[in-house]
Design a protein around this motif. Structure first.
Motif, short mmCIF file in Angstrom:
data_model
loop_
_atom_site.label_atom_id
_atom_site.label_comp_id
_atom_site.label_asym_id
_atom_site.label_seq_id
_atom_site.Cartn_x
_atom_site.Cartn_y
_atom_site.Cartn_z
N GLN A 196 27.97 43.49 70.97
CA GLN A 196 29.26 42.88 70.63
C GLN A 196 29.57 42.97 69.14
OE1 GLN A 196 29.32 39.55 69.15
NE2 GLN A 196 27.18 38.98 69.34
N GLU A 197 28.52 42.89 68.31
CA GLU A 197 28.76 42.95 66.88
C GLU A 197 29.30 44.33 66.49
OE1 GLU A 197 25.29 42.39 64.42
OE2 GLU A 197 26.58 42.91 62.73
N GLU A 198 28.69 45.37 67.10
CA GLU A 198 29.14 46.74 66.85
C GLU A 198 30.62 46.88 67.24
OE1 GLU A 198 25.99 49.69 67.42
OE2 GLU A 198 27.36 50.59 68.88
N ALA A 199 30.96 46.34 68.40
CA ALA A 199 32.33 46.43 68.90
C ALA A 199 33.30 45.75 67.94
CB ALA A 199 32.43 45.82 70.28
N LEU A 200 32.93 44.56 67.47
CA LEU A 200 33.83 43.82 66.59
C LEU A 200 33.97 44.52 65.24
CD1 LEU A 200 32.73 40.12 67.23
CD2 LEU A 200 34.60 41.38 68.28
N THR A 201 32.87 45.10 64.74
CA THR A 201 32.89 45.75 63.43
C THR A 201 33.77 46.99 63.43
OG1 THR A 201 30.59 45.11 63.26
CG2 THR A 201 31.40 46.63 61.60
N MET A 202 33.69 47.79 64.49
CA MET A 202 34.25 49.13 64.42
C MET A 202 35.65 49.29 64.99
SD MET A 202 30.81 51.15 65.55
CE MET A 202 31.32 52.75 64.98
N SER A 203 36.01 48.47 65.95
CA SER A 203 37.17 48.84 66.78
C SER A 203 38.52 48.34 66.26
CB SER A 203 37.00 48.27 68.18
OG SER A 203 35.65 48.21 68.53
N ASP A 204 39.56 49.07 66.66
CA ASP A 204 40.93 48.55 66.56
C ASP A 204 41.18 47.65 67.77
OD1 ASP A 204 41.51 50.14 64.33
OD2 ASP A 204 41.91 51.86 65.63
N THR A 205 40.70 48.14 68.92
CA THR A 205 40.91 47.41 70.16
C THR A 205 39.58 47.29 70.90
OG1 THR A 205 43.08 48.42 70.31
CG2 THR A 205 42.25 47.35 72.30
N VAL A 206 39.31 46.11 71.45
CA VAL A 206 38.10 45.92 72.24
C VAL A 206 38.51 45.63 73.68
CG1 VAL A 206 36.01 44.55 72.56
CG2 VAL A 206 36.86 45.00 70.25
N VAL A 207 37.87 46.33 74.62
CA VAL A 207 38.10 46.06 76.04
C VAL A 207 36.82 45.45 76.58
CG1 VAL A 207 38.63 47.08 78.28
CG2 VAL A 207 39.60 48.07 76.19
N VAL A 208 36.86 44.15 76.89
CA VAL A 208 35.66 43.48 77.39
C VAL A 208 35.63 43.62 78.91
CG1 VAL A 208 34.31 41.36 77.44
CG2 VAL A 208 35.83 41.82 75.52
N MET A 209 34.51 44.13 79.44
CA MET A 209 34.42 44.36 80.88
C MET A 209 33.24 43.61 81.47
SD MET A 209 35.17 48.45 81.12
CE MET A 209 35.29 48.48 82.90
N ASN A 210 33.38 43.20 82.71
CA ASN A 210 32.26 42.62 83.44
C ASN A 210 32.45 42.90 84.92
OD1 ASN A 210 29.87 41.19 83.80
ND2 ASN A 210 30.99 39.31 84.29
N LYS A 211 31.40 43.33 85.59
CA LYS A 211 31.42 43.61 87.02
C LYS A 211 32.59 44.51 87.42
CE LYS A 211 28.88 39.50 88.25
NZ LYS A 211 29.01 38.10 88.60
N GLY A 212 32.86 45.53 86.60
CA GLY A 212 33.90 46.49 86.94
C GLY A 212 35.32 46.04 86.69
N VAL A 213 35.46 44.85 86.13
CA VAL A 213 36.81 44.32 85.90
C VAL A 213 37.01 44.09 84.41
CG1 VAL A 213 38.36 42.38 86.39
CG2 VAL A 213 36.76 43.17 88.14
N ILE A 214 38.23 44.43 83.93
CA ILE A 214 38.55 44.15 82.53
C ILE A 214 38.78 42.65 82.37
CG2 ILE A 214 40.24 44.48 80.68
CD1 ILE A 214 40.66 47.29 81.64
N GLN A 215 38.03 42.03 81.43
CA GLN A 215 38.16 40.59 81.21
C GLN A 215 39.22 40.29 80.17
OE1 GLN A 215 36.22 38.39 83.03
NE2 GLN A 215 35.47 40.19 84.10
N GLN A 216 39.27 41.13 79.15
CA GLN A 216 40.23 40.90 78.08
C GLN A 216 40.38 42.17 77.25
OE1 GLN A 216 39.41 37.42 75.74
NE2 GLN A 216 41.28 37.60 74.52
N ILE A 217 41.62 42.42 76.81
CA ILE A 217 41.88 43.53 75.89
C ILE A 217 42.51 42.93 74.65
CG2 ILE A 217 43.09 45.72 75.54
CD1 ILE A 217 43.28 45.99 78.56
N GLY A 218 42.01 43.27 73.48
CA GLY A 218 42.62 42.72 72.28
C GLY A 218 41.95 43.21 71.03
N THR A 219 42.47 42.78 69.88
CA THR A 219 41.83 43.14 68.62
C THR A 219 40.55 42.33 68.51
OG1 THR A 219 42.89 41.35 67.39
CG2 THR A 219 44.11 43.42 67.55
N PRO A 220 39.61 42.76 67.67
CA PRO A 220 38.37 42.00 67.52
C PRO A 220 38.64 40.54 67.17
CG PRO A 220 38.14 44.12 66.47
CD PRO A 220 39.57 44.03 66.92
N VAL A 221 39.62 40.29 66.30
CA VAL A 221 39.91 38.91 65.90
C VAL A 221 40.40 38.09 67.09
CG1 VAL A 221 41.33 37.44 64.42
CG2 VAL A 221 40.40 39.58 63.52
N ASP A 222 41.30 38.68 67.87
CA ASP A 222 41.80 38.00 69.08
C ASP A 222 40.67 37.66 70.04
OD1 ASP A 222 44.35 38.06 68.32
OD2 ASP A 222 44.94 39.79 69.55
#
Lengths: 344, 260
Positions: A196-222
């Motif tokens: 998660q730290e890598e994702a927050l550091t690098m991305s413009d947009t993070v897509v959080v997934m669990n069990k094949g489903v998108i949980q949330q799409i947003g900027t690292p800050v969001d």
């Protein structure tokens, strides 16, 4: 906002009856650094592989630049990949590895040489042309893999846990280098990681997934400040997640008390989950605290202490530079904007 | 100290037991005297005699021709089979591998008789072709067993990496997969070549029409009475096989195990 480059519409994929990716909708813009984040088995790699053309979706459509590419084989896509553990060609030297794609496209040798030299400079491996890939360190192999992909000038670069095999220090360096590279060449990076730290550091947009489903799409800050549900709050960073009741707009109850907050638009007396980040809680005297409790554990973490405080019905994790010994009675305070209310 | 000495003596005895017959054979191939058990001075005349014997030259020719052709054919078939097996599901892979082991463990005589029965039943005249086919058959499992470990060592995304860089599946196979597993393929080919030169039982049952190999020649010469030239011929075969085995060993000690 730059224009949409890749669109996933209602994508579903299962293996032997087990659903790996479940009805995903997502659009990826040009020049975006987007990261698929989630625990192993969450479907992030499967999604990446469908974009790369290594898997075909069972249902739904993938569009690239407005054209449906569901069954387009990988060798006809303007996309290149940096694979897990790099998958370098061990029977070729560094130069030949990078030249592989260009030779197939029959790029004239003069231009090919120029492009490879430019790539070697970009990944800081000048002078390594003749080296055998097995003789390189993990970090150097990683750079060869990136150069081998980027030399083809793809519109999109897919990276499948590319830094997982590197040690912490090198990983941090490569993170910065990858961000710089992405900004300089101006193409879309689609990055897969469970860190998660890598994702927050690098991305413009993070897509959080669990069990094949998108949980949330947003900027690292969001994603960090406004997690949509318990899973996201728990997966991204440390958090205290407490069950509570939303009495009315801006008033929430948990741990037996009512608190002002900044959230609204819930049903009256709706059951909710409340997130308070450990670094947002301050320790004070019991009289001055919003909540009271007893310190049950203290761990020194370098920049701060991590303390557990047992209150009436929840054990709060607190990160603070202000240490209180185990067994002492303390008060906890936080501001209304530190309380984040999610649907329960 | 005493233990060490005993260990050394024990080991020497075992090696003596294993290699004394071969040593005697080699020494007597240089024996001037025709009788066995009596040293009559050094000579190369038995070797010279070998190369004047037209039957032996013909058998030598067939031996190497069959070894060469059967190792090439079985290497091609075995390599592609190994790639196929490697890409199968777990269940299929295990099943096929066990079936693959069967001919390896099966007594040669059974394989030999079975093949002969098959050839006779489909009215194929025993001769060069049937001998070649039978050699290809018993070589394939060994090629598969030497190629598979190389495939397992390979990064599982290797083929995809080639496709990703624009290679068609055919090009990926030619430019990436085959070169990556080439050491295993060459080991397999050498192994097949050696086994083919080495074989007596299966060849004996599956040849005819005057086509023989060196093992069969030695066998039939021995039936007519042991001549020193048999020793010479056996020595030459021994040297060839030892050289091939050394080559294979040198290749496989680099971290690969031949058997999984």
């Amino acid at each position: 906002m730059s224009k949409k480059l890749i669109e996933l519409q209602n994508i579903t994929k299962s293996y032997n009856g087990v659903v790996a990716v479940d009805n995903i909708n997502l659009s990826i813009r040009e020049n975006e650094f987007i990261t698929f984040l989630g625990p192993s088995g969450c479907g992030k790699t499967t999604t990446l592989r469908m974009i790369g053309g290594f898997e075909e979706p069972d249902e739904g459509d993938i569009f690239f630049d407005g054209i449906r590419i569901n069954d387009l084989p990988p060798y006809k896509r303007n996309i290149n990949t940096v694979f897990q553990r790099y998958a370098l060609f061990t029977h070729m030297n560094v130069y030949e590895n990078i030249a592989f794609g260009l030779r197939i496209k029959k790029v004239p040798s003069k231009e090919m040489d120029k492009r490879i030299k430019r790539m070697l400079k970009l990944v800081d491996l000048e002078g390594f042309e003749k080296r055998h890939v097995d003789s390189l360190s993990g970090g150097q192999q990683q750079r060869v893999a990136i150069a081998r992909a980027l030399v083809n000038e793809p519109k999109v670069l897919l990276l499948d846990e590319p830094l997982a095999a590197l040690d912490l220090k090198l990983r941090k360096e490569m993170q910065i280098e990858l961000i710089d590279m992405q900004k300089n060449i101006g193409i879309t990076f689609i990055y897969v990681t469970h860190d998660q730290e890598e994702a927050l550091t690098m991305s413009d947009t993070v897509v959080v997934m669990n069990k094949g489903v998108i949980q949330q799409i947003g900027t690292p800050v969001d994603i960090y400040n406004e997690p949509k549900n318990r899973f996201v709050a728990d997966f991204i960073g440390e958090s205290n997640i407490i069950e509570g009741i939303m009495h009315e707009d801006y008033l929430v109850e948990f741990s037996g008390k009512k608190f002002k907050c900044v959230d609204k638009d819930f049903a009256k007396n709706e059951k909710v989950d409340i997130v308070i980040r450990p670094e947002d809680i301050d320790i004070t005297t019991p009289e001055n605290g919003l909540l009271e409790g007893i310190v049950t554990s203290v761990v020194f973490k370098g920049v701060h202490y991590e303390m557990l405080v047992e209150s009436q019905d929840y054990e709060y994790m607190i990160q603070s530079t202000d240490m209180q010994p185990v067994g002492s009675e303390v008060g906890l305070t936080f501001n209304p904007e530190d309380i984040h209310v999610m649907k329960g | 100290m005493v233990m060490k000495l005993i260990k050394k003596i024990y080991m020497s005895l075992i090696f003596l037991f294993l290699y004394a017959p071969i040593l005697v054979l080699v020494v007597f191939s240089f024996n001037e005297s025709k009788s066995r058990g009596q040293w009559g001075g050094f000579t190369l005349k038995w070797y010279a005699e070998l190369f004047r014997d037209r039957d032996i030259i013909k058998a030598l020719y067939y031996t190497f021709l069959v070894a060469l052709l059967s190792s090439i054919i079985s290497t091609i078939i075995g390599t592609f089979s190994a790639i196929g097996i490697h890409n199968m599901g777990l269940f299929g892979r295990k099943t096929i591998l066990n079936i693959n082991y069967l001919p390896v463990l099966n007594p040669d005589i059974v394989t030999g008789v079975a093949l002969m029965t098959l050839f006779v039943s489909i009215n194929l005249r025993l001769g060069f072709l049937t001998m070649l086919i039978s050699h290809v058959v018993f070589n394939i499992p060994y090629v598969i067993l030497s190629v598979l470990p190389k495939l397992r060592q390979m990064n599982k995304h290797m083929a995809e990496a080639a496709l990703d860089l624009g290679a068609t599946p055919f090009t990926a196979m030619k430019k990436v997969i085959i070169p990556e597993i080439m050491p295993g393929i060459i080991t397999g080919a050498l192994m097949a070549f050696t086994l083919s030169i080495d074989d007596f039982v299966i060849s004996f049952f599956n040849t005819g029409s005057g086509v023989t190999n060196l093992s069969i020649i030695i066998y039939s010469m021995a039936k007519r009475g042991v001549k020193p030239s048999i020793n010479a011929l056996s020595t030459l075969m021994l040297i060839t096989v030892v050289i091939l085995l050394l080559l294979i060993n040198k290749r496989t000690t680099k971290g690969d195990e031949l058997l999984p």
